[in-house]
Structure formats: C-alpha cells, structure tokens
Design a protein around this motif. Structure first.
Motif, PDB file in Angstrom:
ATOM      1  N   HIS A  39       0.881  -1.177   0.000  1.00 30.30           N
ATOM      2  CA  HIS A  39       0.000   0.000   0.000  1.00 30.30           C
ATOM      3  C   HIS A  39       0.908   1.215   0.000  1.00 30.30           C
ATOM      4  O   HIS A  39       1.686   1.378   0.936  1.00 30.30           O
ATOM      5  CB  HIS A  39      -0.896   0.030   1.231  1.00 30.30           C
ATOM      6  CG  HIS A  39      -1.650  -1.252   1.441  1.00 30.30           C
ATOM      7  ND1 HIS A  39      -1.111  -2.309   2.129  1.00 30.30           N
ATOM      8  CD2 HIS A  39      -2.881  -1.627   1.042  1.00 30.30           C
ATOM      9  CE1 HIS A  39      -1.999  -3.298   2.143  1.00 30.30           C
ATOM     10  NE2 HIS A  39      -3.080  -2.919   1.490  1.00 30.30           N
ATOM     11  N   ASP A  88      -3.308   0.363  -3.689  1.00 33.19           N
ATOM     12  CA  ASP A  88      -3.242  -0.981  -3.103  1.00 33.19           C
ATOM     13  C   ASP A  88      -2.984  -1.985  -4.221  1.00 33.19           C
ATOM     14  O   ASP A  88      -3.723  -2.030  -5.205  1.00 33.19           O
ATOM     15  CB  ASP A  88      -4.581  -1.288  -2.413  1.00 33.19           C
ATOM     16  CG  ASP A  88      -4.522  -2.537  -1.547  1.00 33.19           C
ATOM     17  OD1 ASP A  88      -3.581  -3.327  -1.705  1.00 33.19           O
ATOM     18  OD2 ASP A  88      -5.440  -2.701  -0.718  1.00 33.19           O
ATOM     19  N   HIS A  94     -10.800  -7.711   0.515  1.00 30.03           N
ATOM     20  CA  HIS A  94     -10.171  -7.706   1.829  1.00 30.03           C
ATOM     21  C   HIS A  94     -10.460  -6.415   2.573  1.00 30.03           C
ATOM     22  O   HIS A  94     -10.926  -5.445   2.003  1.00 30.03           O
ATOM     23  CB  HIS A  94      -8.670  -7.981   1.719  1.00 30.03           C
ATOM     24  CG  HIS A  94      -7.878  -6.910   1.027  1.00 30.03           C
ATOM     25  ND1 HIS A  94      -7.903  -6.703  -0.330  1.00 30.03           N
ATOM     26  CD2 HIS A  94      -7.024  -5.987   1.517  1.00 30.03           C
ATOM     27  CE1 HIS A  94      -7.086  -5.715  -0.649  1.00 30.03           C
ATOM     28  NE2 HIS A  94      -6.550  -5.250   0.450  1.00 30.03           N
ATOM     29  N   HIS A  96      -9.074  -3.593   5.801  1.00 27.12           N
ATOM     30  CA  HIS A  96      -7.805  -2.979   6.191  1.00 27.12           C
ATOM     31  C   HIS A  96      -7.746  -2.581   7.649  1.00 27.12           C
ATOM     32  O   HIS A  96      -8.746  -2.160   8.230  1.00 27.12           O
ATOM     33  CB  HIS A  96      -7.544  -1.738   5.333  1.00 27.12           C
ATOM     34  CG  HIS A  96      -7.167  -2.069   3.953  1.00 27.12           C
ATOM     35  ND1 HIS A  96      -8.074  -2.040   2.921  1.00 27.12           N
ATOM     36  CD2 HIS A  96      -5.996  -2.485   3.416  1.00 27.12           C
ATOM     37  CE1 HIS A  96      -7.463  -2.427   1.810  1.00 27.12           C
ATOM     38  NE2 HIS A  96      -6.211  -2.704   2.081  1.00 27.12           N
ATOM     39  N   ASP A 107      -3.411  -5.544   5.434  1.00 30.88           N
ATOM     40  CA  ASP A 107      -4.579  -6.287   4.952  1.00 30.88           C
ATOM     41  C   ASP A 107      -5.147  -7.169   6.046  1.00 30.88           C
ATOM     42  O   ASP A 107      -4.403  -7.772   6.814  1.00 30.88           O
ATOM     43  CB  ASP A 107      -4.193  -7.180   3.764  1.00 30.88           C
ATOM     44  CG  ASP A 107      -3.947  -6.355   2.518  1.00 30.88           C
ATOM     45  OD1 ASP A 107      -4.404  -5.206   2.465  1.00 30.88           O
ATOM     46  OD2 ASP A 107      -3.307  -6.877   1.596  1.00 30.88           O
TER      47      ASP A 107
END
Ligand SMILES: [Zn+2]
Length: 152
Positions: A39, A88, A94, A96, A107
C-alpha cells in the motif's frame, strides 16, 4: 481473479497487454515497487524505485502510472486521512487495518465475514443507488507497550 495474491511481474505484463498497454520499464518498476510495499503513495513508490535504481522516474510520472493502473482496476485506490492518495496492489476482497499515526495499511483477510456481508447486501436495496464496492477499514493506532517489548 479469486486469489489472495497480487499479480507477479509476468502476470502483470499479461494484464497490461490485455489493456493494450506496453510493458514499459517504468510500469514494471512501479509494479515491482508496489509488490514490495503493498500500500503506497506515489512518493513512496518513487523512493523505492530510486533506491533500487530500476528506472528513471519522477513523482508525477509515477502518480500517472499508478492512477492509470487504478483506473483499469489493476490497483485499488485508498484515501487516507493525511490527504494523500494511496494505492493498493491487492484487489481481491479484503479489509484494512489503518494505522492513523503512521498512515500505513495492513490487509485483514476474513473470507467468511466478507461472503456473509456480500450475501446480506444483495438482499438490501438503497433507493437510487447501486453498490459498486465495499470498503471496510479498522482505524487504529499503535499500542504503546509494543516499544517496551523490544527493549525487555
Ligand atoms: Zn490492501
């Protein structure tokens, strides 16, 4: 794609080709930096590429590449509270963990929870709107005793 992995360099090249984009040295360098950082803002990616000496880049050119790849959904965008755009490398479903002191993301995977949420949302209607995406973020700060543990 229903995997829990970001595309490797070879898979990335295939994705570029699918979108009629050339696998330029700069795009490859951006993706390899993203695979390392996960990220990242354009500043962070630029720093990583310069550190590796992979390609000559400017923050502006890196930002353009990241934006272009986000537009075609190879990356996701994340809006952080330091008003910087983060990207990302992982585009599978997913959640965070967002560290608001360091502006970093981790994640959180919970397939069962995500599936239940999607199933539940399918049954709901929001008049005048279509749900395009779900973005769940747990906002946190580092726990103080973490630093202590290292010195003990
Ligand atoms: Zn992520």
């Amino acid at each position: 794609m229903n995997t829990h992995k970001a595309p490797n360099t070879e898979e990335f090249k295939v994705l570029l080709k699918k979108h009629d984009l050339k696998a330029t040295r700069q795009r490859i360098a951006v993706h390899e930096a993203m695979l390392t950082i996960g990220h990242a803002s354009a500043d962070m990616v630029t720093e990583e590429i310069r550190k590796r000496g992979d390609a000559k880049v400017t923050v502006a050119s890196v930002y353009n590449i990241l934006s272009q790849l986000a537009d075609i959904r190879i990356y996701h965008r994340r809006y952080s509270s330091n008003s910087k755009m983060y990207f990302d490398v992982n585009t599978f479903k997913h959640m965070h963990l967002y560290d608001r002191e360091n502006n970093s993301y981790r994640d959180v995977l919970d397939e069962e929870f995500m599936d239940a949420l999607y199933a539940r949302l399918k049954r709901r209607k929001f008049k005048g709107y279509t749900i395009e995406d779900i973005d769940i973020q747990f906002i946190c700060r580092p726990t103080a005793h973490k630093a202590k543990a290292i010195t003990e």
